[in-house]
Each structure stands twice: as structure tokens, then as C-alpha cells.
Design an enzyme around this catalytic site. Structure first.
Site, PDB file in Angstrom:
ATOM      1  N   LYS A  78      43.255  56.268  35.202  1.00  0.00           N
ATOM      2  CA  LYS A  78      43.734  54.910  35.452  1.00  0.00           C
ATOM      3  C   LYS A  78      43.143  54.314  36.730  1.00  0.00           C
ATOM      4  CE  LYS A  78      46.629  54.420  31.963  1.00  0.00           C
ATOM      5  NZ  LYS A  78      46.351  55.689  31.274  1.00  0.00           N
ATOM      6  N   ASP A  87      48.704  52.258  26.673  1.00  0.00           N
ATOM      7  CA  ASP A  87      49.932  52.804  27.260  1.00  0.00           C
ATOM      8  C   ASP A  87      50.274  52.058  28.562  1.00  0.00           C
ATOM      9  OD1 ASP A  87      47.469  54.177  27.980  1.00  0.00           O
ATOM     10  OD2 ASP A  87      48.688  55.335  29.368  1.00  0.00           O
ATOM     11  N   ASP A  88      51.538  52.052  28.891  1.00  0.00           N
ATOM     12  CA  ASP A  88      52.031  51.373  30.103  1.00  0.00           C
ATOM     13  C   ASP A  88      51.683  49.891  30.121  1.00  0.00           C
ATOM     14  OD1 ASP A  88      52.956  53.842  30.965  1.00  0.00           O
ATOM     15  OD2 ASP A  88      51.120  54.297  32.043  1.00  0.00           O
ATOM     16  N   GLY A 113      44.001  61.025  31.988  1.00  0.00           N
ATOM     17  CA  GLY A 113      44.534  59.689  31.854  1.00  0.00           C
ATOM     18  C   GLY A 113      45.676  59.356  32.785  1.00  0.00           C
TER      19      GLY A 113
END
Length: 281
Positions: free
Chosen positions: A179, A259-260, A148
Site C-alpha cells: 500500500k 480492499d479498504d 499487500g
């Protein structure tokens, strides 16, 4: 008499060879319980039992019911017995047995299943096994890794190698979430994979399952859902279609990553809304 005594001695040694416990190999990951005695044996009889609703007895009581990876091994002169909660447990028992084989170092030190097409019985006949017993089960339900990160994703061959390593070491989960895969992150979540990439994912899913690894494909929609336009229904339906395409490729486990991410999807209530919509639809 001397000749007869020699023949009797050879017959005895072909079944059970005395060796010190110090000569026994380590088993990795370390089992919950392992007790190996002095002596090795050739296996003449192999009994493998998979748990059913009717299973009962002292050995079954030692294995936590519901833990798919649980197994037990008992080795006595000329005989191997294996109890397993599922086929996954039997697979883990086979990995332990290949590490216990005497005189087969390529099996003992392998970083993947050295005999993927062999049964426990066939493996047991490859060499001698130490006398004793093993009782084992994984403490964690999910054991593996998440691909990831940002940067170049793993190659097709690297992923296959990972699955083989996981299975050998009794890990069971891989989450696909690089990603920089343009079909996983952001607006790419709504696009189908091209034919060549789709074929690779189909093959990866099969290879993962062959090594008793759960292949989890994850979406990362980031802040692409337009919640103020009909509750984001257009984008949510697009994510459903993408997951259906992945299902057609063999994927049966899915993840949703945020996330992010900032903006609306950074709010807990939006994350709940997103996951509930996908679960319900």
C-alpha cells in the site's frame, strides 16, 4: 577367491547401498504419495519425460492432467525416471530429489534451489538416492503470498529471497501490492515508475519466473475513478496505460484490488465495471 569376492562386493555397494527406511529424510512439502524402500543407489541412467498429447501409460494416469506442478519419480538400482506434466513439474521433482540426496546436507536443508543451474541428471549424480517412488502434485492452483500491507514495503533483496523460498517449497504466486508504494495505490496508479524502480521490477519478474513463481502486479485505484465524468473513461484509460507500462517490464499477470475502499468503488457493480473495462481493453 577372497580377492574376487571383495571386488564383487565393492562393485555391488557402488550401485546400491543397503540402509534402513528409518534413515530416509523427510520431504517437504509432503508429497501426495511417497514410498521409500531400504537401500540407496548411485544413479547411472536418468530418464526425464515431459507430458505431451501422446503421453500414455500407468504413471501418466496417476498424474492429474492439467495440473502443471504434477510429477512422479521412480528410483531403482542405478536408474532414475521422472515424469512431469510441465517444466514446472520437472522443477518440483528436482527440489524433491535434492532433499532425497544422501550425504549432501547442504542440498537437503536448503531454503532455496541449491543448484539452480543444474539439470535433474546433474543433481542425481551428486550423491546417492533412496530406492522407491514419489507421486506428487499441488492441491491448490495458487500458492504463495500477497505483499499487500500498510507500512515499509519489502526490499528488492527481500523479495528475491521470497521467490527463492517459494520455488523451493513448491509455491507459485506472488502478488505485488504494498500500500505504501506510491506507484501502486491511489493516484500513483496512473504514474510510471522512475527508471531505477522500473529496472528493479524488471529484474524481480525475471527472478520470480526463474523460480517458477507467477509475479502478479496489482493496482489499487481506491476511489480515484470519476464515474460521473464520461463514465470514468479518462481514469480507466490511465489505468490501461499503466498496465501497458508494466507489461513492457515483463509483467504478464495483473491484479485489481479494492480492499479498504469506500465510495463508488465500494459498490459491486463499479468493481465489475472496472474489471470488465480492463479485461476488454
Amino acid at each position: 577367491m577372497k580377492k574376487n569376492a571383495l571386488i564383487a562386493g565393492l562393485m555391488l555397494s557402488s550401485t546400491c547401498l543397503p540402509l534402513t527406511a528409518a534413515e530416509h529424510p523427510e520431504v517437504f512439502p509432503k508429497p501426495q504419495q511417497i514410498e521409500l524402500k531400504e537401500g540407496y543407489t548411485h544413479t547411472e541412467e536418468v530418464i526425464v519425460k515431459i507430458r505431451t498429447k501422446e503421453s500414455s501409460g500407468k504413471v501418466w494416469e496417476k498424474l492429474p492432467e492439467g495440473n502443471a506442478g504434477a510429477y512422479a519419480i521412480r528410483i531403482t538400482p542405478g536408474k532414475l525416471q521422472v515424469w512431469a506434466n510441465s517444466q514446472e513439474g520437472a522443477y518440483y521433482a528436482k527440489q524433491t530429489l535434492t532433499q532425497l540426496l544422501r550425504g549432501v546436507p547442504e542440498a537437503r536443508n536448503a531454503q532455496k534451489d541449491p543448484y539452480p543451474n543444474m539439470s535433474i541428471t546433474e543433481v542425481a549424480h551428486l550423491g546417492m538416492l533412496p530406492l522407491g517412488h514419489v507421486v506428487d502434485w499441488p492441491d491448490l492452483a495458487f500458492r504463495g503470498s500477497v505483499e499487500g500491507y500498510y507500512g515499509a514495503p519489502w526490499s528488492f533483496e527481500a523479495r528475491k529471497s521470497q521467490f527463492e523460498f517459494y520455488g523451493r517449497n513448491k509455491m507459485n504466486t506472488y502478488i505485488y501490492a504494498p500500500k505504501d508504494d506510491p506507484y501502486h495505490h491511489g493516484m500513483g496508479c496512473y504514474k510510471p515508475y522512475p527508471a531505477d524502480k522500473a529496472a528493479q521490477i524488471r529484474e524481480l519478474v525475471k527472478h520470480a519466473h526463474a523460480n517458477h513463481v507467477r509475479f502478479v502486479w496489482a493496482i489499487h485505484p481506491a476511489n480515484t475513478v470519476k464515474w460521473n465524468e464520461n463514465g470514468g473513461k479518462k481514469q480507466l484509460e490511465g489505468l490501461i496505460r499503466k498496465m501497458e507500462w508494466m507489461y513492457e517490464l515483463g509483467v504478464r499477470d495483473f491484479g485489481v484490488l479494492v480492499d479498504d475502499s469506500s465510495g463508488e468503488i465500494g459498490k459491486a457493480e463499479r468493481q465489475v465495471q472496472l474489471c470488465n473495462y480492463l479485461l476488454e481493453n
